[in-house]
Design a protein around this motif. Structure first.
Motif, PDB file in Angstrom:
ATOM      1  N   SER A 200       0.843  -1.193   0.000  1.00  0.00           N
ATOM      2  CA  SER A 200       0.000   0.000   0.000  1.00  0.00           C
ATOM      3  C   SER A 200       0.876   1.240   0.000  1.00  0.00           C
ATOM      4  O   SER A 200       1.999   1.224   0.510  1.00  0.00           O
ATOM      5  N   ILE A 201       0.350   2.325  -0.560  1.00  0.00           N
ATOM      6  CA  ILE A 201       1.063   3.601  -0.494  1.00  0.00           C
ATOM      7  C   ILE A 201       0.835   4.299   0.842  1.00  0.00           C
ATOM      8  O   ILE A 201       1.402   5.365   1.085  1.00  0.00           O
ATOM      9  N   ASP A 202       0.030   3.704   1.732  1.00  0.00           N
ATOM     10  CA  ASP A 202      -0.228   4.316   3.029  1.00  0.00           C
ATOM     11  C   ASP A 202       1.047   4.329   3.873  1.00  0.00           C
ATOM     12  O   ASP A 202       1.863   3.406   3.818  1.00  0.00           O
ATOM     13  N   PRO A 203       1.227   5.369   4.700  1.00  0.00           N
ATOM     14  CA  PRO A 203       2.437   5.448   5.520  1.00  0.00           C
ATOM     15  C   PRO A 203       2.362   4.565   6.756  1.00  0.00           C
ATOM     16  O   PRO A 203       1.299   4.060   7.135  1.00  0.00           O
ATOM     17  N   ILE A 204       3.515   4.414   7.406  1.00  0.00           N
ATOM     18  CA  ILE A 204       3.595   3.877   8.757  1.00  0.00           C
ATOM     19  C   ILE A 204       3.493   5.068   9.694  1.00  0.00           C
ATOM     20  O   ILE A 204       4.237   6.044   9.562  1.00  0.00           O
ATOM     21  N   PHE A 205       2.587   5.007  10.663  1.00  0.00           N
ATOM     22  CA  PHE A 205       2.332   6.171  11.500  1.00  0.00           C
ATOM     23  C   PHE A 205       3.051   6.136  12.845  1.00  0.00           C
ATOM     24  O   PHE A 205       3.112   7.157  13.527  1.00  0.00           O
ATOM     25  N   SER A 206       3.597   4.990  13.233  1.00  0.00           N
ATOM     26  CA  SER A 206       4.207   4.872  14.548  1.00  0.00           C
ATOM     27  C   SER A 206       5.675   4.490  14.436  1.00  0.00           C
ATOM     28  O   SER A 206       6.040   3.579  13.679  1.00  0.00           O
ATOM     29  N   ALA A 207       6.516   5.165  15.235  1.00  0.00           N
ATOM     30  CA  ALA A 207       7.946   4.849  15.252  1.00  0.00           C
ATOM     31  C   ALA A 207       8.228   3.494  15.877  1.00  0.00           C
ATOM     32  O   ALA A 207       9.329   2.961  15.738  1.00  0.00           O
ATOM     33  N   THR A 208       7.241   2.908  16.571  1.00  0.00           N
ATOM     34  CA  THR A 208       7.410   1.601  17.200  1.00  0.00           C
ATOM     35  C   THR A 208       6.759   0.476  16.410  1.00  0.00           C
ATOM     36  O   THR A 208       6.799  -0.680  16.839  1.00  0.00           O
ATOM     37  N   ASP A 209       6.194   0.788  15.269  1.00  0.00           N
ATOM     38  CA  ASP A 209       5.571  -0.230  14.418  1.00  0.00           C
ATOM     39  C   ASP A 209       6.656  -1.133  13.835  1.00  0.00           C
ATOM     40  O   ASP A 209       7.634  -0.643  13.270  1.00  0.00           O
ATOM     41  N   PRO A 210       6.536  -2.457  13.942  1.00  0.00           N
ATOM     42  CA  PRO A 210       7.572  -3.339  13.375  1.00  0.00           C
ATOM     43  C   PRO A 210       7.738  -3.190  11.872  1.00  0.00           C
ATOM     44  O   PRO A 210       8.815  -3.480  11.337  1.00  0.00           O
ATOM     45  N   TYR A 211       6.702  -2.706  11.194  1.00  0.00           N
ATOM     46  CA  TYR A 211       6.798  -2.540   9.748  1.00  0.00           C
ATOM     47  C   TYR A 211       7.553  -1.271   9.348  1.00  0.00           C
ATOM     48  O   TYR A 211       7.736  -1.014   8.161  1.00  0.00           O
ATOM     49  N   ILE A 212       8.015  -0.493  10.337  1.00  0.00           N
ATOM     50  CA  ILE A 212       8.805   0.683  10.013  1.00  0.00           C
ATOM     51  C   ILE A 212      10.139   0.291   9.382  1.00  0.00           C
ATOM     52  O   ILE A 212      10.780   1.088   8.712  1.00  0.00           O
ATOM     53  N   ALA A 213      10.549  -0.961   9.568  1.00  0.00           N
ATOM     54  CA  ALA A 213      11.818  -1.406   8.985  1.00  0.00           C
ATOM     55  C   ALA A 213      11.744  -1.419   7.465  1.00  0.00           C
ATOM     56  O   ALA A 213      12.535  -0.759   6.788  1.00  0.00           O
ATOM     57  N   CYS A 214      10.795  -2.172   6.919  1.00  0.00           N
ATOM     58  CA  CYS A 214      10.744  -2.367   5.461  1.00  0.00           C
ATOM     59  C   CYS A 214       9.332  -2.341   4.903  1.00  0.00           C
ATOM     60  O   CYS A 214       9.052  -2.976   3.885  1.00  0.00           O
ATOM     61  N   ASN A 215       8.443  -1.648   5.582  1.00  0.00           N
ATOM     62  CA  ASN A 215       7.067  -1.489   5.126  1.00  0.00           C
ATOM     63  C   ASN A 215       6.293  -2.801   5.280  1.00  0.00           C
ATOM     64  O   ASN A 215       6.835  -3.826   5.648  1.00  0.00           O
ATOM     65  N   LYS A 216       5.012  -2.747   4.983  1.00  0.00           N
ATOM     66  CA  LYS A 216       4.100  -3.860   5.216  1.00  0.00           C
ATOM     67  C   LYS A 216       3.683  -4.507   3.892  1.00  0.00           C
ATOM     68  O   LYS A 216       3.316  -3.775   2.981  1.00  0.00           O
ATOM     69  N   PRO A 217       3.801  -5.826   3.771  1.00  0.00           N
ATOM     70  CA  PRO A 217       4.196  -6.830   4.758  1.00  0.00           C
ATOM     71  C   PRO A 217       5.704  -7.084   4.816  1.00  0.00           C
ATOM     72  O   PRO A 217       6.164  -7.847   5.649  1.00  0.00           O
ATOM     73  N   GLY A 218       6.487  -6.498   3.897  1.00  0.00           N
ATOM     74  CA  GLY A 218       7.932  -6.663   3.935  1.00  0.00           C
ATOM     75  C   GLY A 218       8.425  -8.018   3.468  1.00  0.00           C
ATOM     76  O   GLY A 218       9.578  -8.383   3.729  1.00  0.00           O
ATOM     77  N   THR A 219       7.589  -8.763   2.761  1.00  0.00           N
ATOM     78  CA  THR A 219       7.972 -10.086   2.269  1.00  0.00           C
ATOM     79  C   THR A 219       9.142  -9.970   1.297  1.00  0.00           C
ATOM     80  O   THR A 219       9.099  -9.152   0.372  1.00  0.00           O
ATOM     81  N   PRO A 220      10.204 -10.767   1.472  1.00  0.00           N
ATOM     82  CA  PRO A 220      11.379 -10.598   0.615  1.00  0.00           C
ATOM     83  C   PRO A 220      11.205 -11.185  -0.777  1.00  0.00           C
ATOM     84  O   PRO A 220      10.574 -12.226  -0.953  1.00  0.00           O
ATOM     85  N   GLY A 221      11.776 -10.498  -1.771  1.00  0.00           N
ATOM     86  CA  GLY A 221      11.946 -11.081  -3.086  1.00  0.00           C
ATOM     87  C   GLY A 221      13.245 -11.870  -3.111  1.00  0.00           C
ATOM     88  O   GLY A 221      14.117 -11.673  -2.257  1.00  0.00           O
ATOM     89  N   PRO A 222      13.452 -12.749  -4.098  1.00  0.00           N
ATOM     90  CA  PRO A 222      14.631 -13.614  -4.099  1.00  0.00           C
ATOM     91  C   PRO A 222      15.864 -13.011  -4.757  1.00  0.00           C
ATOM     92  O   PRO A 222      16.950 -13.574  -4.647  1.00  0.00           O
ATOM     93  N   ALA A 223      15.716 -11.878  -5.467  1.00  0.00           N
ATOM     94  CA  ALA A 223      16.808 -11.372  -6.305  1.00  0.00           C
ATOM     95  C   ALA A 223      17.600 -10.272  -5.589  1.00  0.00           C
ATOM     96  O   ALA A 223      17.150  -9.695  -4.585  1.00  0.00           O
ATOM     97  N   TYR A 224      18.783  -9.987  -6.149  1.00  0.00           N
ATOM     98  CA  TYR A 224      19.682  -8.965  -5.616  1.00  0.00           C
ATOM     99  C   TYR A 224      20.100  -8.014  -6.741  1.00  0.00           C
ATOM    100  O   TYR A 224      20.309  -8.445  -7.879  1.00  0.00           O
ATOM    101  N   ILE A 225      20.243  -6.745  -6.400  1.00  0.00           N
ATOM    102  CA  ILE A 225      20.790  -5.767  -7.333  1.00  0.00           C
ATOM    103  C   ILE A 225      22.313  -5.821  -7.232  1.00  0.00           C
ATOM    104  O   ILE A 225      22.863  -5.561  -6.162  1.00  0.00           O
ATOM    105  N   PRO A 226      23.011  -6.153  -8.323  1.00  0.00           N
ATOM    106  CA  PRO A 226      24.480  -6.128  -8.262  1.00  0.00           C
ATOM    107  C   PRO A 226      24.993  -4.704  -8.399  1.00  0.00           C
ATOM    108  O   PRO A 226      24.566  -3.956  -9.279  1.00  0.00           O
ATOM    109  N   ILE A 227      25.910  -4.318  -7.513  1.00  0.00           N
ATOM    110  CA  ILE A 227      26.435  -2.957  -7.533  1.00  0.00           C
ATOM    111  C   ILE A 227      27.820  -2.956  -6.905  1.00  0.00           C
ATOM    112  O   ILE A 227      28.090  -3.712  -5.967  1.00  0.00           O
ATOM    113  N   GLU A 228      28.697  -2.125  -7.440  1.00  0.00           N
ATOM    114  CA  GLU A 228      30.039  -1.989  -6.884  1.00  0.00           C
ATOM    115  C   GLU A 228      30.059  -0.877  -5.835  1.00  0.00           C
ATOM    116  O   GLU A 228      29.390   0.149  -5.992  1.00  0.00           O
ATOM    117  N   ALA A 229      30.809  -1.098  -4.776  1.00  0.00           N
ATOM    118  CA  ALA A 229      31.008  -0.042  -3.794  1.00  0.00           C
ATOM    119  C   ALA A 229      31.586   1.189  -4.499  1.00  0.00           C
ATOM    120  O   ALA A 229      32.491   1.073  -5.322  1.00  0.00           O
TER     121      ALA A 229
END
Length: 257
Positions: free
Chosen positions: A60-89
């Motif tokens: 959802s485009i809705d925000p997280i409203f609480s600094a103590t919400d566990p979804y503040i880390a990576c948004n809701k539901p935060g389910t991981p995708g399997p791929a990685y972006i390759p990038i050089e430091a």
């Protein structure tokens, strides 16, 4: 117009580029290599678990409203995708927003190291237990005015001509190679006492000869990085008492940028 701008403008007119408020895509390099993120406006079954998905799901485009919400880390539901972006430091990772409305509040970018693939990589981590460190931040642009009338980076990066809003962040050049979760956060404070957190996360495979990681004093947890009673969150930017210069340095000691 630069090759980067032309390439991104072409992407802006593609069928996948439906405008909404959130981090939709990522690019690396010039000419840019484009990595598609999650789109809550598209069919979830055509995105969930797809081999190309580099981003953690935000439904959802809705925000997280609480600094103590566990979804503040990576948004809701935060389910991981399997791929990685390759990038050089040392390279830029550009976050692409096809639309952004709010003009007031700081923006920050964070990294957290993951175990190697043999131990599950970033897909298997609990983002609430990761040690996050800040690599980029911007708030009120110096010399542009006070809280209410000044220009924030959040406003400066907006485009209203149909082209995408681009947020480039440099991966620290001496960072230790490995797998990381990258976290982009826009914090909107335009409504009194109601901060709005907009985080999105993706997975990176960072290469390079670097060996550096920040000291433990730089690390933060989400939730935990923000005190919900922090005056910079519980704020009325339009009150007479708050009409002062504010640079959005919410946790400057955590940044290695």
């Amino acid at each position: 117009m630069s090759l980067l701008a032309l390439s991104l403008l072409a992407l802006a007119t593609a069928p996948l580029a439906r405008a909404h408020g959130g981090l939709a895509n990522y690019t690396v390099g010039d000419p840019p290599v484009w990595y598609r993120g999650y789109d809550p406006d598209e069919n979830a079954t055509e995105q969930d678990g797809q081999s190309w998905m580099v981003q953690r799901k935000w439904a959802s485009i809705d925000p997280i409203f609480s600094a103590t919400d566990p979804y503040i880390a990576c948004n809701k539901p935060g389910t991981p995708g399997p791929a990685y972006i390759p990038i050089e430091a040392g390279q830029n990772l550009t976050a692409v927003y096809w639309y952004w409305l709010h003009p007031v509040g700081p923006m920050t970018a964070w990294l957290a190291a993951c175990p190697p693939l043999s131990e599950g990589g970033c897909v298997g981590v609990d983002v609430n237990k990761l040690d996050w460190f800040k690599i980029w931040e911007a708030g009120l642009i110096p010399g542009t005015g006070n809280l209410a009338e000044g220009i924030w980076y959040q406003k400066q990066f907006q485009n209203w001509d149909g082209s995408p809003d681009l947020w480039p962040v440099t991966i620290p050049a001496t960072l230790k190679a490995g797998l990381y979760v990258v976290r982009h956060e826009i914090l909107s404070i335009h409504i009194e006492n109601k901060p709005q957190f907009y985080p999105e996360c993706a997975h990176l495979n960072i290469t390079g000869p670097g060996t550096d990681l920040p000291p433990s004093s730089f690390y933060k947890k989400f939730p935990g990085a923000y005190d919900p009673d922090d005056p910079s969150l519980k704020i009325d930017i339009y009150s007479d008492s708050m009409r002062k210069t504010y640079y959005g340095q919410d946790h400057p000691s955590t940044s290695i940028a």
